[in-house]
Design an enzyme around this catalytic site. Sequence first.
Site, PDB file in Angstrom:
ATOM      1  CG  ASP A   1      21.901  70.041  30.290  1.00 41.57           C
ATOM      2  OD1 ASP A   1      22.801  69.311  29.710  1.00 41.57           O
ATOM      3  OD2 ASP A   1      21.203  70.703  29.735  1.00 41.57           O
TER       4      ASP A   1
ATOM      5  CG  LEU B   1      13.265  73.800  25.057  1.00 39.30           C
ATOM      6  CD1 LEU B   1      12.169  73.345  24.027  1.00 39.30           C
ATOM      7  CD2 LEU B   1      12.460  74.535  26.093  1.00 39.30           C
TER       8      LEU B   1
ATOM      9  CB  VAL C   1      18.197  71.095  17.262  1.00 37.63           C
ATOM     10  CG1 VAL C   1      19.652  71.213  17.547  1.00 37.63           C
ATOM     11  CG2 VAL C   1      17.788  69.588  17.020  1.00 37.63           C
ATOM     12  CB  ALA C   2      20.255  75.104  18.870  1.00 33.38           C
TER      13      ALA C   2
ATOM     14  CE  LYS D   1      18.380  71.985  30.515  1.00 33.30           C
ATOM     15  NZ  LYS D   1      18.705  73.439  30.603  1.00 33.30           N
TER      16      LYS D   1
ATOM     17  N   GLY E   1      17.252  69.346  24.769  1.00 29.12           N
ATOM     18  CA  GLY E   1      16.979  68.549  24.033  1.00 29.12           C
ATOM     19  C   GLY E   1      17.649  67.145  23.873  1.00 29.12           C
ATOM     20  N   GLY E   2      18.932  67.438  23.623  1.00 28.67           N
ATOM     21  CA  GLY E   2      19.787  66.420  23.476  1.00 28.67           C
ATOM     22  C   GLY E   2      20.272  65.904  24.872  1.00 28.67           C
ATOM     23  CB  SER E   3      20.976  67.561  28.233  1.00 27.17           C
ATOM     24  OG  SER E   3      22.156  67.999  27.774  1.00 27.17           O
TER      25      SER E   3
END
Length: 168
Positions: A128, A94, A90-91, A8, A96-98
């Site tokens: 998000d 972007l 990570v962090a 994202k 990534g986790g969402s």
Amino acid sequence: MIETAYAKINLALHVRRRREDGYHEIETLFAFVDAGDVLSVRPADRDELTCIGEFAPEVADPFSNIVAKALASLPRPGGLRVTLDKRLPVAAGLGGGSADAGAVFRIVEALHGLPDDWARRAASLGADVPACVRSTTCIGTGIGTDLVDIDNDLAGVPVLLVNPRVPL
């Protein structure tokens, strides 16, 4: 089944007032690129999660991983054995986790359908996540969960994402 957790990007982000619940009112333009983490899924007796890939060590805790939380938030028969190929840093801003959680919702939708309150369940994982479930260009308002689709006239435009490997 294989599902991509599309990265994202916020093409615009206006942060407004801080709400009493700790969130901020925002106006943002969500867009998604055609690359991201990859989730491979097979039916199982119970949910299982394996993380592989360059950034796997940063998300390997099964109790705090958003993929495990997304699986737990959705009612369905049986379990899923998920292999998360963590390709997004990570962090990095972007989502990534969402995006990973959004991919879980799309997988469950394809296999079993989603409950009527899927958007509330997604938002409980992160503001998000509902946008990442849809993974389409849209405007997000409120805390980012009020979504309005817009025409994607950026489809096919090359995007260069650079990450210095420093968490933000």
